[in-house]
Scaffold this motif. Structure first.
Motif, short mmCIF file in Angstrom:
data_model
loop_
_atom_site.label_atom_id
_atom_site.label_comp_id
_atom_site.label_asym_id
_atom_site.label_seq_id
_atom_site.Cartn_x
_atom_site.Cartn_y
_atom_site.Cartn_z
N ALA A 17 -2.12 1.37 -5.74
CA ALA A 17 -1.82 2.73 -6.18
C ALA A 17 -0.94 2.83 -7.42
O ALA A 17 -0.59 3.92 -7.83
CB ALA A 17 -1.13 3.47 -5.04
N MET A 18 -0.57 1.73 -8.05
CA MET A 18 0.42 1.76 -9.11
C MET A 18 0.11 2.76 -10.23
O MET A 18 1.02 3.34 -10.80
CB MET A 18 0.58 0.35 -9.71
N PHE A 19 -1.14 3.02 -10.53
CA PHE A 19 -1.48 3.94 -11.62
C PHE A 19 -1.97 5.31 -11.12
O PHE A 19 -2.51 6.10 -11.89
CB PHE A 19 -2.51 3.30 -12.55
N GLU A 20 -1.77 5.58 -9.84
CA GLU A 20 -2.17 6.87 -9.26
C GLU A 20 -1.18 7.96 -9.64
O GLU A 20 0.03 7.72 -9.68
CB GLU A 20 -2.24 6.78 -7.74
N ASP A 21 -1.69 9.15 -9.90
CA ASP A 21 -0.84 10.31 -10.10
C ASP A 21 -0.40 10.85 -8.74
O ASP A 21 -1.11 10.71 -7.75
CB ASP A 21 -1.58 11.41 -10.86
N ILE A 22 0.76 11.49 -8.74
CA ILE A 22 1.26 12.12 -7.52
C ILE A 22 1.37 13.62 -7.77
O ILE A 22 2.11 14.05 -8.67
CB ILE A 22 2.65 11.56 -7.14
N PRO A 23 0.63 14.43 -7.02
CA PRO A 23 0.72 15.88 -7.23
C PRO A 23 2.07 16.43 -6.77
O PRO A 23 2.69 15.89 -5.84
CB PRO A 23 -0.43 16.43 -6.39
N ASP A 24 2.52 17.48 -7.42
CA ASP A 24 3.76 18.13 -7.05
C ASP A 24 3.67 18.57 -5.59
O ASP A 24 2.64 19.07 -5.14
CB ASP A 24 4.02 19.34 -7.96
N GLY A 25 4.73 18.36 -4.85
CA GLY A 25 4.76 18.75 -3.45
C GLY A 25 4.20 17.71 -2.49
O GLY A 25 4.17 17.94 -1.29
N ALA A 26 3.76 16.58 -3.02
CA ALA A 26 3.12 15.55 -2.19
C ALA A 26 4.15 14.85 -1.31
O ALA A 26 5.34 14.82 -1.59
CB ALA A 26 2.41 14.51 -3.06
N GLU A 27 3.63 14.26 -0.23
CA GLU A 27 4.42 13.36 0.60
C GLU A 27 3.89 11.94 0.36
O GLU A 27 2.69 11.70 0.42
CB GLU A 27 4.30 13.73 2.08
N VAL A 28 4.82 11.04 0.09
CA VAL A 28 4.47 9.65 -0.25
C VAL A 28 5.14 8.72 0.73
O VAL A 28 6.29 8.89 1.08
CB VAL A 28 4.93 9.31 -1.68
N ALA A 79 0.85 -1.19 0.00
CA ALA A 79 0.00 0.00 0.00
C ALA A 79 0.89 1.24 0.00
O ALA A 79 1.99 1.23 0.54
CB ALA A 79 -0.91 0.01 1.22
N VAL A 80 0.41 2.29 -0.64
CA VAL A 80 1.14 3.55 -0.72
C VAL A 80 0.24 4.64 -0.16
O VAL A 80 -0.96 4.67 -0.44
CB VAL A 80 1.50 3.88 -2.19
N ALA A 81 0.81 5.54 0.61
CA ALA A 81 0.06 6.69 1.12
C ALA A 81 0.53 7.94 0.39
O ALA A 81 1.72 8.19 0.30
CB ALA A 81 0.26 6.85 2.62
N ILE A 82 -0.42 8.68 -0.16
CA ILE A 82 -0.13 9.95 -0.81
C ILE A 82 -0.84 11.03 -0.01
O ILE A 82 -2.07 11.02 0.09
CB ILE A 82 -0.59 9.96 -2.28
N ASN A 83 -0.05 11.91 0.57
CA ASN A 83 -0.58 12.98 1.44
C ASN A 83 -1.51 12.42 2.52
O ASN A 83 -2.57 12.97 2.79
CB ASN A 83 -1.27 14.06 0.62
N GLY A 84 -1.10 11.29 3.11
CA GLY A 84 -1.84 10.71 4.22
C GLY A 84 -2.98 9.78 3.84
O GLY A 84 -3.54 9.12 4.70
N GLU A 85 -3.33 9.72 2.56
CA GLU A 85 -4.41 8.83 2.11
C GLU A 85 -3.80 7.50 1.67
O GLU A 85 -3.01 7.46 0.72
CB GLU A 85 -5.19 9.44 0.95
N ILE A 86 -4.15 6.42 2.36
CA ILE A 86 -3.60 5.11 2.05
C ILE A 86 -4.34 4.52 0.86
O ILE A 86 -5.57 4.40 0.87
CB ILE A 86 -3.69 4.17 3.26
N LEU A 87 -3.56 4.13 -0.14
CA LEU A 87 -4.10 3.57 -1.38
C LEU A 87 -3.54 2.17 -1.56
O LEU A 87 -2.36 1.99 -1.86
CB LEU A 87 -3.72 4.45 -2.57
N PRO A 88 -4.37 1.12 -1.38
CA PRO A 88 -3.87 -0.25 -1.44
C PRO A 88 -3.41 -0.69 -2.84
O PRO A 88 -2.55 -1.53 -2.97
CB PRO A 88 -5.04 -1.10 -0.95
#
Length: 72
Positions: free
Chosen positions: A61-72, A50-59
């Protein structure tokens, strides 16, 4: 630029690096970039981690976009 935080388990691949700032616009690109820097981490991340992007856990996530400035 995004900030990547590594769990204790993933630090076995990173030589104990806890975080890293780099460019990546999607989780898939992030995994490729990390695997080039830390061989073997890509396979571990691609196997259902699972990957968390800006605190949201995504089980799945391989095709999720990451916004600039995000914490992963």
């Amino acid at each position: 630029m995004i900030k990547v935080h590594f769990s204790a388990e993933l630090r076995t691949f990173t030589g104990d690096d806890a975080e890293l700032a780099l460019e990546a616009s999607s989780v898939r690109r992030l995994v490729k970039t990390l695997d080039a820097r830390y061989p073997g981490i890509g396979e571990r991340l691609s196997s259902g981690t699972a990957v968390a992007i800006n605190g949201e856990i995504l089980p799945d996530a391989m095709f999720e976009d990451i916004p600039d400035g995000a914490e992963v």
